[in-house]
Design a protein around this motif. Structure first.
Motif, PDB file in Angstrom:
ATOM      1  N   ALA A 108       0.836  -1.195   0.000  1.00 13.11           N
ATOM      2  CA  ALA A 108       0.000   0.000   0.000  1.00 13.11           C
ATOM      3  C   ALA A 108       0.871   1.244   0.000  1.00 13.11           C
ATOM      4  O   ALA A 108       1.924   1.288   0.644  1.00 13.11           O
ATOM      5  CB  ALA A 108      -0.922   0.012   1.218  1.00 13.11           C
ATOM      6  N   ALA A 109       0.422   2.260  -0.740  1.00 13.79           N
ATOM      7  CA  ALA A 109       1.094   3.562  -0.764  1.00 13.79           C
ATOM      8  C   ALA A 109       0.141   4.604  -0.210  1.00 13.79           C
ATOM      9  O   ALA A 109      -1.037   4.649  -0.594  1.00 13.79           O
ATOM     10  CB  ALA A 109       1.513   3.925  -2.186  1.00 13.79           C
ATOM     11  N   LEU A 110       0.648   5.454   0.702  1.00 15.94           N
ATOM     12  CA  LEU A 110      -0.185   6.482   1.318  1.00 15.94           C
ATOM     13  C   LEU A 110       0.120   7.880   0.796  1.00 15.94           C
ATOM     14  O   LEU A 110      -0.479   8.853   1.236  1.00 15.94           O
ATOM     15  CB  LEU A 110      -0.010   6.445   2.839  1.00 15.94           C
ATOM     16  N   SER A 111       1.069   7.969  -0.144  1.00 10.15           N
ATOM     17  CA  SER A 111       1.412   9.259  -0.733  1.00 10.15           C
ATOM     18  C   SER A 111       1.922   9.032  -2.141  1.00 10.15           C
ATOM     19  O   SER A 111       2.296   7.910  -2.511  1.00 10.15           O
ATOM     20  CB  SER A 111       2.495   9.975   0.090  1.00 10.15           C
ATOM     21  N   ALA A 112       1.953  10.105  -2.932  1.00  6.31           N
ATOM     22  CA  ALA A 112       2.456  10.001  -4.300  1.00  6.31           C
ATOM     23  C   ALA A 112       3.929   9.616  -4.304  1.00  6.31           C
ATOM     24  O   ALA A 112       4.375   8.812  -5.137  1.00  6.31           O
ATOM     25  CB  ALA A 112       2.245  11.319  -5.031  1.00  6.31           C
ATOM     26  N   ASP A 113       4.711  10.160  -3.365  1.00 11.57           N
ATOM     27  CA  ASP A 113       6.133   9.813  -3.291  1.00 11.57           C
ATOM     28  C   ASP A 113       6.314   8.330  -3.003  1.00 11.57           C
ATOM     29  O   ASP A 113       7.171   7.666  -3.590  1.00 11.57           O
ATOM     30  CB  ASP A 113       6.826  10.643  -2.217  1.00 11.57           C
ATOM     31  N   ALA A 114       5.513   7.797  -2.089  1.00  5.11           N
ATOM     32  CA  ALA A 114       5.615   6.375  -1.751  1.00  5.11           C
ATOM     33  C   ALA A 114       5.214   5.505  -2.940  1.00  5.11           C
ATOM     34  O   ALA A 114       5.828   4.465  -3.200  1.00  5.11           O
ATOM     35  CB  ALA A 114       4.731   6.066  -0.548  1.00  5.11           C
ATOM     36  N   ALA A 115       4.202   5.927  -3.679  1.00  2.72           N
ATOM     37  CA  ALA A 115       3.778   5.169  -4.863  1.00  2.72           C
ATOM     38  C   ALA A 115       4.853   5.194  -5.937  1.00  2.72           C
ATOM     39  O   ALA A 115       5.101   4.182  -6.608  1.00  2.72           O
ATOM     40  CB  ALA A 115       2.467   5.735  -5.402  1.00  2.72           C
ATOM     41  N   ALA A 116       5.504   6.342  -6.107  1.00  2.00           N
ATOM     42  CA  ALA A 116       6.581   6.443  -7.093  1.00  2.00           C
ATOM     43  C   ALA A 116       7.755   5.547  -6.698  1.00  2.00           C
ATOM     44  O   ALA A 116       8.355   4.879  -7.558  1.00  2.00           O
ATOM     45  CB  ALA A 116       7.026   7.891  -7.236  1.00  2.00           C
ATOM     46  N   ARG A 117       8.099   5.521  -5.412  1.00  8.18           N
ATOM     47  CA  ARG A 117       9.197   4.650  -4.960  1.00  8.18           C
ATOM     48  C   ARG A 117       8.848   3.181  -5.186  1.00  8.18           C
ATOM     49  O   ARG A 117       9.690   2.394  -5.629  1.00  8.18           O
ATOM     50  CB  ARG A 117       9.495   4.906  -3.479  1.00  8.18           C
ATOM     51  N   LEU A 159       4.839  -5.151 -11.304  1.00 12.57           N
ATOM     52  CA  LEU A 159       3.878  -4.369 -10.518  1.00 12.57           C
ATOM     53  C   LEU A 159       2.677  -3.928 -11.343  1.00 12.57           C
ATOM     54  O   LEU A 159       2.795  -3.620 -12.534  1.00 12.57           O
ATOM     55  CB  LEU A 159       4.581  -3.122  -9.967  1.00 12.57           C
ATOM     56  N   ILE A 160       1.530  -3.874 -10.689  1.00 18.90           N
ATOM     57  CA  ILE A 160       0.363  -3.177 -11.246  1.00 18.90           C
ATOM     58  C   ILE A 160      -0.320  -2.436 -10.104  1.00 18.90           C
ATOM     59  O   ILE A 160      -0.333  -2.910  -8.957  1.00 18.90           O
ATOM     60  CB  ILE A 160      -0.629  -4.140 -11.938  1.00 18.90           C
ATOM     61  N   ALA A 161      -0.848  -1.254 -10.405  1.00 15.68           N
ATOM     62  CA  ALA A 161      -1.586  -0.476  -9.406  1.00 15.68           C
ATOM     63  C   ALA A 161      -3.012  -1.002  -9.294  1.00 15.68           C
ATOM     64  O   ALA A 161      -3.589  -1.495 -10.269  1.00 15.68           O
ATOM     65  CB  ALA A 161      -1.585   0.995  -9.789  1.00 15.68           C
ATOM     66  N   ARG A 162      -3.603  -0.856  -8.114  1.00 14.10           N
ATOM     67  CA  ARG A 162      -4.964  -1.334  -7.847  1.00 14.10           C
ATOM     68  C   ARG A 162      -5.713  -0.272  -7.068  1.00 14.10           C
ATOM     69  O   ARG A 162      -5.163   0.353  -6.155  1.00 14.10           O
ATOM     70  CB  ARG A 162      -4.911  -2.633  -7.046  1.00 14.10           C
ATOM     71  N   GLY A 163      -6.969  -0.051  -7.438  1.00  9.72           N
ATOM     72  CA  GLY A 163      -7.805   0.880  -6.701  1.00  9.72           C
ATOM     73  C   GLY A 163      -8.805   0.132  -5.833  1.00  9.72           C
ATOM     74  O   GLY A 163      -8.437  -0.585  -4.905  1.00  9.72           O
ATOM     75  N   THR A 205       1.286  -6.168  -6.314  1.00  8.65           N
ATOM     76  CA  THR A 205       0.114  -5.323  -6.505  1.00  8.65           C
ATOM     77  C   THR A 205       0.203  -4.163  -5.522  1.00  8.65           C
ATOM     78  O   THR A 205       0.492  -4.367  -4.339  1.00  8.65           O
ATOM     79  CB  THR A 205      -1.182  -6.118  -6.278  1.00  8.65           C
ATOM     80  N   LEU A 206      -0.034  -2.960  -6.019  1.00 11.37           N
ATOM     81  CA  LEU A 206       0.111  -1.753  -5.196  1.00 11.37           C
ATOM     82  C   LEU A 206      -1.242  -1.098  -4.985  1.00 11.37           C
ATOM     83  O   LEU A 206      -1.877  -0.617  -5.936  1.00 11.37           O
ATOM     84  CB  LEU A 206       1.067  -0.767  -5.881  1.00 11.37           C
ATOM     85  N   ASP A 207      -1.707  -1.080  -3.752  1.00 16.69           N
ATOM     86  CA  ASP A 207      -2.982  -0.472  -3.373  1.00 16.69           C
ATOM     87  C   ASP A 207      -2.808   1.040  -3.305  1.00 16.69           C
ATOM     88  O   ASP A 207      -2.027   1.557  -2.506  1.00 16.69           O
ATOM     89  CB  ASP A 207      -3.405  -1.031  -2.019  1.00 16.69           C
ATOM     90  N   LEU A 208      -3.564   1.764  -4.142  1.00 17.77           N
ATOM     91  CA  LEU A 208      -3.462   3.226  -4.195  1.00 17.77           C
ATOM     92  C   LEU A 208      -4.632   3.935  -3.542  1.00 17.77           C
ATOM     93  O   LEU A 208      -4.765   5.157  -3.689  1.00 17.77           O
ATOM     94  CB  LEU A 208      -3.337   3.696  -5.655  1.00 17.77           C
ATOM     95  N   THR A 209      -5.477   3.218  -2.818  1.00 15.38           N
ATOM     96  CA  THR A 209      -6.629   3.894  -2.218  1.00 15.38           C
ATOM     97  C   THR A 209      -6.217   4.882  -1.133  1.00 15.38           C
ATOM     98  O   THR A 209      -7.020   5.739  -0.726  1.00 15.38           O
ATOM     99  CB  THR A 209      -7.619   2.872  -1.629  1.00 15.38           C
ATOM    100  N   GLY A 210      -4.970   4.797  -0.652  1.00 19.56           N
ATOM    101  CA  GLY A 210      -4.478   5.791   0.298  1.00 19.56           C
ATOM    102  C   GLY A 210      -4.186   7.136  -0.327  1.00 19.56           C
ATOM    103  O   GLY A 210      -4.063   8.151   0.380  1.00 19.56           O
ATOM    104  N   LEU A 211      -4.087   7.194  -1.668  1.00 19.44           N
ATOM    105  CA  LEU A 211      -3.909   8.473  -2.370  1.00 19.44           C
ATOM    106  C   LEU A 211      -5.299   9.033  -2.628  1.00 19.44           C
ATOM    107  O   LEU A 211      -5.819   8.984  -3.747  1.00 19.44           O
ATOM    108  CB  LEU A 211      -3.148   8.277  -3.681  1.00 19.44           C
ATOM    109  N   ASN A 212      -5.916   9.555  -1.578  1.00 13.60           N
ATOM    110  CA  ASN A 212      -7.346   9.882  -1.638  1.00 13.60           C
ATOM    111  C   ASN A 212      -7.638  11.357  -1.395  1.00 13.60           C
ATOM    112  O   ASN A 212      -8.698  11.713  -0.882  1.00 13.60           O
ATOM    113  CB  ASN A 212      -8.115   9.029  -0.629  1.00 13.60           C
TER     114      ASN A 212
END
Length: 441
Positions: free
Chosen positions: A19-28, A36-40, A55-62
């Motif tokens: 899970a990523a909680l910020s754009a910077d964390a998602a980019a890293r 990898l694939i992003a998931r909403g 799999t990267l959970d992006l629901t924290g980028l809300n």
């Protein structure tokens, strides 16, 4: 390891979920995690939002970042849900320009799938209303894409199923509306020919869609309810009604998986008969329908995918180009009704051409079917796919769980350029989903 699947719960897969909680964390994470694939919110139906390796959970980028009321451009992170956008902006008189059949989807997911709604033939897809997007690549770059900046990468990302990188945020356009009501008119159609004629005649209506009774046979094959809709004006709303009604939340729900024996040709035929008769009673008169009931009728039933039982279901959506559309869809319906393959949800819409490199829409008719997984379903789907290929059509990737690489290749003529672009930006071996592996993207 997490159990992962799409909304159809077929196929059932497992893998690591970060899970990523910020754009910077998602980019890293995009730079560090393999395959990898992003998931909403997981509302694609098959295996598109399950990574080959990660799999990267992006629901924290809300977070919604800014809004310009003059242009209607909302800047929002990729994990912001459509439900939150509507809840925030509809009371202010703004509504998204294009919405899918559920509001429980994210901005990133809507761009990646280039979702379309009942107004695609008039207003285009969701991607047509994206002003810009920020894309994270595995080499640690974050790139701004639009129709003016990196335009080819922009076109490949819209409808690219997350396979060009991780969408971090975007600017999306909202439109002004006076109310949260839709003025709907229902036109019963005795068969497919009448339904297609009504859809073609309703070209000036903003929203059009046909519900089809897929088990009707003979002269009634393809009998339908064709629904036209327009955003109601303030003057058209009844006195005493809320101008912007809130969403219905938690009124109904399916608490557990339904037994498989409950969903069969008999129950589907009974449901379709009742639904058609009730709809026909409203024929040719305008009624006001709340926005959520019109655009997202199934959202009022929590966990409605459990209706199809533990084995899950497949949603199959194809588009057939004109002028073959009516004949091919008639053949598809005939094969389904002949086998008694019941579907509680069958939808027919008109489409115009899409703009993304891998976007699903083309000029023609699109048929979407929900069918429970069973031993004889896969042979039937192979027959349907063969008809689609022969007609020059294609299958929607956001709904796909079963098509073959050959079917996919035949339907997406710009696949070679998409693969080449993935090579050029260095994502071919780093950004991958179970869907892309299955189809050889």
């Amino acid at each position: 390891m997490k159990d992962l699947s799409g909304w159809g719960r077929y196929p059932r897969l497992s893998g690591p979920l970060d899970a990523a909680l910020s754009a910077d964390a998602a980019a890293r994470a995009t730079a560090q995690l393999p395959g990898l694939i992003a998931r909403g919110l997981g509302r694609s139906y098959g295996d598109a939002a399950v990574g080959r390796d990660s799999t990267l959970d992006l629901t924290g980028l809300n977070r919604m970042q800014s809004f310009d009321p003059e242009t209607g451009i909302l800047a929002a992170e990729a994990g912001v849900s459509l439900a939150d956008i509507i809840a925030t902006f509809l009371p202010r008189g703004y509504f998204p320009c294009a919405v899918p059949g559920t509001r429980f989807v994210t901005v990133g997911g809507m761009i990646a799938s280039d979702v379309h709604g009942k107004n695609q033939h008039v207003d285009g897809t969701f991607g047509d209303h994206v002003a810009w997007l920020m894309l994270a690549l595995p080499d640690e770059r974050v790139t701004r894409c639009s129709r003016d900046e990196n335009p080819e990468l922009f076109a490949a990302t819209v409808g690219g199923m997350g396979l060009t990188g991780t969408i971090l945020s975007a600017g999306i356009r909202l439109k002004r509306v006076e109310t949260g009501w839709i003025r709907q008119i229902t036109h019963p159609a005795r068969n497919l020919t009448e339904a297609v004629a009504l859809l073609r005649q309703s070209g000036t209506a903003t929203y059009t869609v046909a519900w089809i009774d897929v088990l009707a046979r003979g002269d009634a094959l393809g009998r339908s309810l064709v629904l036209e809709g327009e955003h109601a004006t303030a003057e058209q709303v009844r006195w005493g009604d809320l101008r912007f009604p809130p969403a219905r939340n938690g009124r109904l729900g399916i608490p557990t998986d339904m037994p498989g024996w409950m969903l069969n040709a008999t129950t589907a035929r009974l449901f379709n008969e009742v639904y058609y008769r009730l709809g026909a009673r409203k024929a040719d008169r305008a009624i006001l329908v709340p926005w959520d009931a019109y655009f997202f009728p199934l959202d009022g039933v929590a966990h409605w995918n459990r209706i199809y039982g533990r084995r899950g279901f497949v949603q199959h959506q194809c588009v057939i180009p004109e002028p073959k559309a009516e004949a091919v869809i008639s053949e598809i319906l005939d094969r389904i009704s002949g086998r008694g393959a019941g579907s509680f949800l069958a939808v027919l819409k008109r489409l115009a051409a899409g703009s993304g490199l891998m976007s699903f829409p083309m000029e023609g008719l699109t048929l979407a079917l929900d069918m429970p997984v069973s031993a004889d379903l896969m042979p039937l789907l192979r027959e349907i796919d063969a008809l689609v290929v022969e007609a020059g059509g294609r299958i929607y990737l956001a709904k796909d769980a079963t098509q073959s690489p050959e079917t996919f290749l035949a339907g997406y003529p710009q696949l070679d350029r998409f693969r080449q672009l993935r090579d050029e930006i260095g994502v071919s071996s780093r950004i991958a989903s179970k869907l892309s592996d299955r189809l050889g993207i």
